[in-house]
Write an enzyme that holds these catalytic residues in place. Sequence first.
Site, PDB file in Angstrom:
ATOM      1  N   LYS A  52       0.840  -1.144   0.065  1.00  0.00           N
ATOM      2  CA  LYS A  52       0.164   0.003  -0.011  1.00  0.00           C
ATOM      3  C   LYS A  52       0.987   1.402  -0.073  1.00  0.00           C
ATOM      4  O   LYS A  52       0.522   2.207  -0.633  1.00  0.00           O
ATOM      5  CB  LYS A  52      -1.037  -0.121   1.197  1.00  0.00           C
ATOM      6  N   GLN A  96      -5.030  -1.937   9.437  1.00  0.00           N
ATOM      7  CA  GLN A  96      -4.800  -3.095   8.913  1.00  0.00           C
ATOM      8  C   GLN A  96      -4.995  -4.073   9.746  1.00  0.00           C
ATOM      9  O   GLN A  96      -4.789  -4.273  10.932  1.00  0.00           O
ATOM     10  CB  GLN A  96      -3.058  -3.143   8.411  1.00  0.00           C
ATOM     11  N   ASP A 119     -11.272   1.932   3.440  1.00  0.00           N
ATOM     12  CA  ASP A 119     -11.424   0.400   3.336  1.00  0.00           C
ATOM     13  C   ASP A 119     -12.941   0.091   2.807  1.00  0.00           C
ATOM     14  O   ASP A 119     -13.588  -0.862   2.367  1.00  0.00           O
ATOM     15  CB  ASP A 119     -10.908  -0.306   4.241  1.00  0.00           C
TER      16      ASP A 119
END
Length: 287
Positions: A52, A96, A119
């Site tokens: 990322k 995460q 997300d």
Amino acid sequence: MYQIIDGKKISQQIKDELKEKVAALKAQGKTITLAVIQVGSDPASGVYVGNKKKACAYIGIESRAYELPEETTQEELLQLVAQLNADETVGGILVQLPLPGHISEDKVLLAIDPKKDVDGFHPVNVGNLSIGRPGFVSCTPAGVIQLLKRSGIEIQGKECVVLGRSNIVGKPMAMLLLRENGTVTVCHSRTKNLKEITKRADILVVAVGKPKFVTGDYVKEGAVVIDVGIHRNADNRLCGDVDFDSVAPHTSAITPVPGGVGPMTVAMLMYNCVEGGAKNACNQRIL
Ligand code: NAP
């Protein structure tokens, strides 16, 4: 002969389009910033976070890394999320997963401001998707839609079957196919006569989480098959939820693993960051 849908190439196209967009925003004095929080040192998470950060650097997004020790308390993590929610220089927040066992993932994901939830996991964004309002969409299923569109595969009016109903893949996938005017059926572990249903599909999206689960006898001749699964074989090679060799000859188009859906997830995360940052609000459909 079937078409292999090239996720590497399509994700690169998207990243290049976003790079141009970010450069144009920079020229107007606007910087896109993503905060990435990782708790503990899970090696797989380390690889995902690294990918990322690399994609951010390529596109010109500023990534701020918060690497917290395993023993971080839930309260400390929630405080950091609250601080980033309030920070106007931060456009997107990503936590995460998985988090260490003593921290509730649910509590943390719920604490993220939906306008910064790149997300697309917050219930507000999930709800927006299901009632057709703009909002961040979960990256993997959003990537599948881009793979189909950019490969010239029409969704409207097609019989679409999604194998799997998880919150991050199967359910949003079904909603997105519905939004594109597909006729959608969702299958799961309690579905009866599974093969009869998957064999109806013009477009079959497989997110079952079992290596090489779908074989040629699950697929109608000429179907499009999208394999979301990622697994590592005993010999350390990647494979999907679809048994590619037995399925591909029956299809008109299929995604490989690796090089299919996988690269799209990071590309769509970058898309969410840029769109969210550009509008400073929930994203619109521009792709
Ligand atoms: P998951 O949470 O394990 O969900 C699997 C789904 O498959 C569940 O809905 C389950 O049904 C259903 N299922 C399991 N066994 C079945 C069976 N025998 N027959 C019919 N349905 C069955 O998995 P996920 O998170 O959605 O992920 C799916 C796959 O995608 C995994 O391989 C994962 O590694 C991969 N993945 C890839 C990416 C990417 O970036 N490419 C991102 C996310 C996930 P129930 O609901 O009834 O249990």
